[in-house]
Design a protein around this motif. Sequence first.
Motif, PDB file in Angstrom:
ATOM      1  N   PHE A   1       9.366  -0.449   3.367  1.00  0.00           N
ATOM      2  CA  PHE A   1       9.825  -1.251   4.503  1.00  0.00           C
ATOM      3  C   PHE A   1       9.530  -0.550   5.830  1.00  0.00           C
ATOM      4  CE2 PHE A   1      12.610  -3.638   1.474  1.00  0.00           C
ATOM      5  CZ  PHE A   1      12.106  -4.901   1.767  1.00  0.00           C
ATOM      6  N   GLU A   2       9.559   0.765   5.826  1.00  0.00           N
ATOM      7  CA  GLU A   2       9.189   1.496   7.046  1.00  0.00           C
ATOM      8  C   GLU A   2       7.710   1.257   7.376  1.00  0.00           C
ATOM      9  OE1 GLU A   2       9.478   5.921   9.044  1.00  0.00           O
ATOM     10  OE2 GLU A   2       9.365   5.782   6.859  1.00  0.00           O
TER      11      GLU A   2
ATOM     12  N   THR B   1      15.760  -4.001  12.530  1.00  0.00           N
ATOM     13  CA  THR B   1      16.672  -3.079  11.849  1.00  0.00           C
ATOM     14  C   THR B   1      16.130  -1.660  11.909  1.00  0.00           C
ATOM     15  OG1 THR B   1      17.493  -4.803  10.368  1.00  0.00           O
ATOM     16  CG2 THR B   1      17.724  -2.514   9.607  1.00  0.00           C
ATOM     17  N   TYR B   2      14.844  -1.502  11.624  1.00  0.00           N
ATOM     18  CA  TYR B   2      14.213  -0.187  11.656  1.00  0.00           C
ATOM     19  C   TYR B   2      14.234   0.408  13.063  1.00  0.00           C
ATOM     20  CZ  TYR B   2      10.542   3.369  11.422  1.00  0.00           C
ATOM     21  OH  TYR B   2       9.819   4.533  11.526  1.00  0.00           O
TER      22      TYR B   2
ATOM     23  N   LEU C   1       0.828  -1.210   0.000  1.00  0.00           N
ATOM     24  CA  LEU C   1       0.000   0.000   0.000  1.00  0.00           C
ATOM     25  C   LEU C   1       0.862   1.261   0.000  1.00  0.00           C
ATOM     26  CD1 LEU C   1      -2.903  -0.926   2.446  1.00  0.00           C
ATOM     27  CD2 LEU C   1      -2.935  -0.890  -0.058  1.00  0.00           C
ATOM     28  N   GLN C   2       2.011   1.197   0.662  1.00  0.00           N
ATOM     29  CA  GLN C   2       2.919   2.343   0.621  1.00  0.00           C
ATOM     30  C   GLN C   2       3.404   2.569  -0.809  1.00  0.00           C
ATOM     31  OE1 GLN C   2       3.629   4.461   3.299  1.00  0.00           O
ATOM     32  NE2 GLN C   2       4.283   5.711   1.572  1.00  0.00           N
ATOM     33  N   HIS C   3       3.712   1.478  -1.515  1.00  0.00           N
ATOM     34  CA  HIS C   3       4.081   1.625  -2.930  1.00  0.00           C
ATOM     35  C   HIS C   3       2.938   2.264  -3.721  1.00  0.00           C
ATOM     36  CE1 HIS C   3       7.948  -0.219  -2.814  1.00  0.00           C
ATOM     37  NE2 HIS C   3       7.523  -1.439  -2.549  1.00  0.00           N
ATOM     38  N   ALA C   4       1.722   1.806  -3.474  1.00  0.00           N
ATOM     39  CA  ALA C   4       0.566   2.351  -4.195  1.00  0.00           C
ATOM     40  C   ALA C   4       0.439   3.850  -3.949  1.00  0.00           C
ATOM     41  CB  ALA C   4      -0.713   1.622  -3.768  1.00  0.00           C
ATOM     42  N   ARG C   5       0.546   4.250  -2.692  1.00  0.00           N
ATOM     43  CA  ARG C   5       0.477   5.688  -2.363  1.00  0.00           C
ATOM     44  C   ARG C   5       1.616   6.454  -3.010  1.00  0.00           C
ATOM     45  NH1 ARG C   5      -0.166   8.235   3.312  1.00  0.00           N
ATOM     46  NH2 ARG C   5      -0.876   9.996   2.120  1.00  0.00           N
TER      47      ARG C   5
END
Length: 175
Positions: A115-116, A146-147, A89-93
Amino acid sequence: MLVIATPASASPTASSPLGDALDLLEGVQDADGTPFSAVVHSLGLTFDFVPLPTIFYGAYQRRAKRVLLNSRLLDEDATVLASVIAHELQHARDYEQIRLGALSPDCTELEVRAFEAQSRTWRTLWPAELPTTTRVEQDLTRVSVTYEANGVEGLRRMVVGAAFYQRECASRDAA
């Protein structure tokens, strides 16, 4: 091939893996404070479960506005599926923001942002100890740790250091 297409205007059935994961995302917000469920509806996304190579949990097809999910995720806990969906969904946004000229199409940074979103979702859904029972849970936990330890810079180093993203981003950024 298992394909489950769910237009944004249709609600997945309750107690389906996709429905359960989307229900979990009702209470999770992206970095801008927008509930992930609102992103699904505002962009008119569809979801398909398809066989993907083992290393891929999901993919976003921007022209079709479709999120592809690895069919093997159907055997995972709904929190796994929700976290993978948050990544996509982050990619979509982001691709919508790129289309509007509001975001740079830098491949590495797009992956870092995804990834965040995935890590924040995973932690929101697991506020205590992160699970590591399955291979996918181990991967999601590793990225989240990691984050949490190194922020977006840690995610950036992870993306830049991964051979797959080196190839993928070199071809995307050159186009």
